[in-house]
Write an enzyme that holds these catalytic residues in place. Structure first.
Site, PDB file in Angstrom:
ATOM      1  N   LYS A  67      21.058  73.550  85.191  1.00 30.37           N
ATOM      2  CA  LYS A  67      21.329  73.713  83.758  1.00 30.37           C
ATOM      3  C   LYS A  67      21.566  72.386  83.039  1.00 30.37           C
ATOM      4  O   LYS A  67      21.219  72.244  81.871  1.00 30.37           O
ATOM      5  CB  LYS A  67      22.528  74.648  83.544  1.00 30.37           C
ATOM      6  CG  LYS A  67      22.212  76.103  83.887  1.00 30.37           C
ATOM      7  CD  LYS A  67      23.382  77.018  83.579  1.00 30.37           C
ATOM      8  CE  LYS A  67      23.101  78.431  84.092  1.00 30.37           C
ATOM      9  NZ  LYS A  67      24.202  79.359  83.792  1.00 30.37           N
ATOM     10  N   GLY A 241      30.965  91.284  85.474  1.00 33.39           N
ATOM     11  CA  GLY A 241      30.075  90.447  84.667  1.00 33.39           C
ATOM     12  C   GLY A 241      28.641  90.936  84.550  1.00 33.39           C
ATOM     13  O   GLY A 241      27.790  90.188  84.059  1.00 33.39           O
TER      14      GLY A 241
HETATM   15  P1  NDP Z   1      31.257  76.137  89.403  1.00 34.47           P
HETATM   16  O1  NDP Z   1      30.934  75.854  90.816  1.00 34.47           O
HETATM   17  O2  NDP Z   1      30.787  75.202  88.339  1.00 34.47           O
HETATM   18  O3  NDP Z   1      32.863  76.255  89.239  1.00 34.47           O
HETATM   19  C1  NDP Z   1      33.605  76.988  90.157  1.00 34.47           C
HETATM   20  C2  NDP Z   1      35.036  77.163  89.659  1.00 34.47           C
HETATM   21  O4  NDP Z   1      35.712  78.073  90.529  1.00 34.47           O
HETATM   22  C3  NDP Z   1      35.856  75.885  89.660  1.00 34.47           C
HETATM   23  O5  NDP Z   1      36.716  75.901  88.550  1.00 34.47           O
HETATM   24  C4  NDP Z   1      36.638  75.987  90.978  1.00 34.47           C
HETATM   25  O6  NDP Z   1      37.875  75.297  90.974  1.00 34.47           O
HETATM   26  C5  NDP Z   1      36.910  77.467  91.038  1.00 34.47           C
HETATM   27  N1  NDP Z   1      37.150  77.972  92.408  1.00 34.47           N
HETATM   28  C6  NDP Z   1      36.245  78.086  93.410  1.00 34.47           C
HETATM   29  N2  NDP Z   1      36.815  78.616  94.511  1.00 34.47           N
HETATM   30  C7  NDP Z   1      38.117  78.850  94.204  1.00 34.47           C
HETATM   31  C8  NDP Z   1      39.223  79.389  94.935  1.00 34.47           C
HETATM   32  N3  NDP Z   1      39.096  79.804  96.207  1.00 34.47           N
HETATM   33  N4  NDP Z   1      40.408  79.493  94.304  1.00 34.47           N
HETATM   34  C9  NDP Z   1      40.544  79.073  93.012  1.00 34.47           C
HETATM   35  N5  NDP Z   1      39.530  78.564  92.273  1.00 34.47           N
HETATM   36  C10 NDP Z   1      38.333  78.445  92.863  1.00 34.47           C
HETATM   37  O7  NDP Z   1      30.727  77.621  89.132  1.00 34.47           O
HETATM   38  P2  NDP Z   1      30.239  78.262  87.738  1.00 34.47           P
HETATM   39  O8  NDP Z   1      31.209  77.872  86.701  1.00 34.47           O
HETATM   40  O9  NDP Z   1      28.819  77.965  87.510  1.00 34.47           O
HETATM   41  O10 NDP Z   1      30.333  79.837  88.030  1.00 34.47           O
HETATM   42  C11 NDP Z   1      31.584  80.492  88.162  1.00 34.47           C
HETATM   43  C12 NDP Z   1      31.371  81.982  88.417  1.00 34.47           C
HETATM   44  O11 NDP Z   1      30.845  82.639  87.263  1.00 34.47           O
HETATM   45  C13 NDP Z   1      30.398  82.281  89.559  1.00 34.47           C
HETATM   46  O12 NDP Z   1      30.972  83.283  90.361  1.00 34.47           O
HETATM   47  C14 NDP Z   1      29.158  82.794  88.852  1.00 34.47           C
HETATM   48  O13 NDP Z   1      28.477  83.722  89.655  1.00 34.47           O
HETATM   49  C15 NDP Z   1      29.740  83.457  87.623  1.00 34.47           C
HETATM   50  N6  NDP Z   1      28.790  83.497  86.494  1.00 34.47           N
HETATM   51  C16 NDP Z   1      28.399  84.724  86.004  1.00 34.47           C
HETATM   52  C17 NDP Z   1      27.532  84.824  84.935  1.00 34.47           C
HETATM   53  C18 NDP Z   1      27.132  86.181  84.427  1.00 34.47           C
HETATM   54  O14 NDP Z   1      26.172  86.269  83.653  1.00 34.47           O
HETATM   55  N7  NDP Z   1      27.813  87.240  84.786  1.00 34.47           N
HETATM   56  C19 NDP Z   1      26.983  83.615  84.274  1.00 34.47           C
HETATM   57  C20 NDP Z   1      27.463  82.374  84.843  1.00 34.47           C
HETATM   58  C21 NDP Z   1      28.325  82.343  85.921  1.00 34.47           C
HETATM   59  P3  NDP Z   1      37.953  73.706  91.334  1.00 34.47           P
HETATM   60  O15 NDP Z   1      37.578  72.982  90.078  1.00 34.47           O
HETATM   61  O16 NDP Z   1      39.360  73.506  91.728  1.00 34.47           O
HETATM   62  O17 NDP Z   1      36.985  73.458  92.453  1.00 34.47           O
END
Ligand code: NDP
Length: 277
Positions: A67, A241
């Site tokens: 993206k 979602g």
């Molecule tokens: P990123 O990889 O960019 O970000 C992941 C985030 O999750 C970070 O803030 C990370 O924290 C946090 N995280 C991961 N594991 C844990 C954990 N075990 N405990 C606490 N926090 C955690 O992912 P995206 O932002 O791209 O996507 C996030 C979610 O949204 C995904 O599950 C994706 O499938 C969903 N999504 C759904 C959409 C829809 O249309 N329904 C559209 C876009 C996304 P840290 O910074 O500390 O690593």
């Protein structure tokens, strides 16, 4: 040609539901178009995009992890894409240039407001996570004029940085999960990817009131860990979602075809496919 070409580019892409969604929209709106899911090599995004449009492609959806590259490649961008720094929709313009949009945020807002009937105006909103998905949804959420918006993330600094970056758009704060101690919110949106590992951020049980709504951007056949937590802590309403996914696709479809598909039947169709899987 009579059949216009569209695709989604990502890696991995196998489980993408976008081809099913856009095929349903095309049939419903009587549009002669094809839409494929394409797995693009991690170092081959720019070339793949150039080839696609040179070969008669009309529009692309872009998903993980491209993206930001799509953002850089676009000749022009919508305001919301510019704010997000990420593009999930590319559109070929008449002069041959590429227009980049980001429809994730409007997809989330439409699902909550139009489909679920939730109120955002004057509400205390909490967003969990500070990754790419959060960048995409902050501006559309703040446009709904919530009372406040807090971003809480495992890595506190990322949430603080995001809050600072979007500060001029509304009442925003960012921090670690410790920010949540003793606080209550009307709407909690889980935008972490923790659910993919069957986990969720550690949250105080006192976060919700009996009027709180909880939304997980994740979806699947079963309720996610965050949805189960919300139900256990007697949230007033809980959603996944899937609706966001269909609504962001509908907004992309509208960008390309200038026709708005009805999303309700497509959400229902996907829901029953998920349940049967
Ligand atoms: P990123 O990889 O960019 O970000 C992941 C985030 O999750 C970070 O803030 C990370 O924290 C946090 N995280 C991961 N594991 C844990 C954990 N075990 N405990 C606490 N926090 C955690 O992912 P995206 O932002 O791209 O996507 C996030 C979610 O949204 C995904 O599950 C994706 O499938 C969903 N999504 C759904 C959409 C829809 O249309 N329904 C559209 C876009 C996304 P840290 O910074 O500390 O690593």
């Amino acid at each position: 040609s009579t059949t216009d070409k569209y695709a989604v580019f990502g890696n991995p892409i196998k489980h993408s539901k976008s081809p099913v969604i856009h095929a349903a929209f095309a049939e419903q709106c009587d549009q002669a178009m094809q839409y494929r899911a394409v797995r693009v090599e991690l170092d081959g995004f720019e070339r793949a995009v150039a080839n696609f449009f040179a070969g008669g492609g009309r529009g692309l959806n872009i998903t993980l992890p491209f993206k930001q590259q799509a953002f850089a490649l676009a000749d022009e961008r919508s305001d919301r894409a510019a704010r997000a720094g990420a593009v999930n929709t590319l559109c070929l313009q008449d002069d041959g240039s590429l227009f980049g949009d980001n429809t994730d945020g409007i997809g989330l807002v439409r699902d909550m407001v139009a489909n679920l009937g939730w109120r955002l105006r004057d509400q205390r909103i909490l967003v969990l996570g500070a990754g790419g998905a959060v960048r995409g949804v902050l501006e559309p959420l703040l446009r709904e004029r919530p009372r406040s918006l807090a971003i809480a993330n495992r890595t506190a600094q990322k949430a603080r940085d995001l809050a600072a970056e979007f500060a001029e758009l509304g009442a925003l704060e960012g921090g670690g999960l410790d920010l949540l101690e003793g606080r209550q919110f009307d709407l909690v949106i889980n935008a972490t990817s923790a659910g993919l590992q069957g986990e969720m951020p550690e949250l105080p049980g006192s976060l919700l009131t009996e009027r709180s709504c909880c939304y997980d951007m994740l979806y699947g056949a079963e309720p996610t860990p965050f949805m189960r937590w919300a139900a256990l802590h007697t949230a007033w309403a809980v959603a996944d979602g899937l609706g966001m996914l269909v609504e962001q696709a509908a907004e992309s479809f509208y960008r390309w075809r200038r026709v708005r598909p009805a999303t309700g039947p497509v959400i229902a169709q996907l829901r029953s496919t998920l349940a049967a899987a």
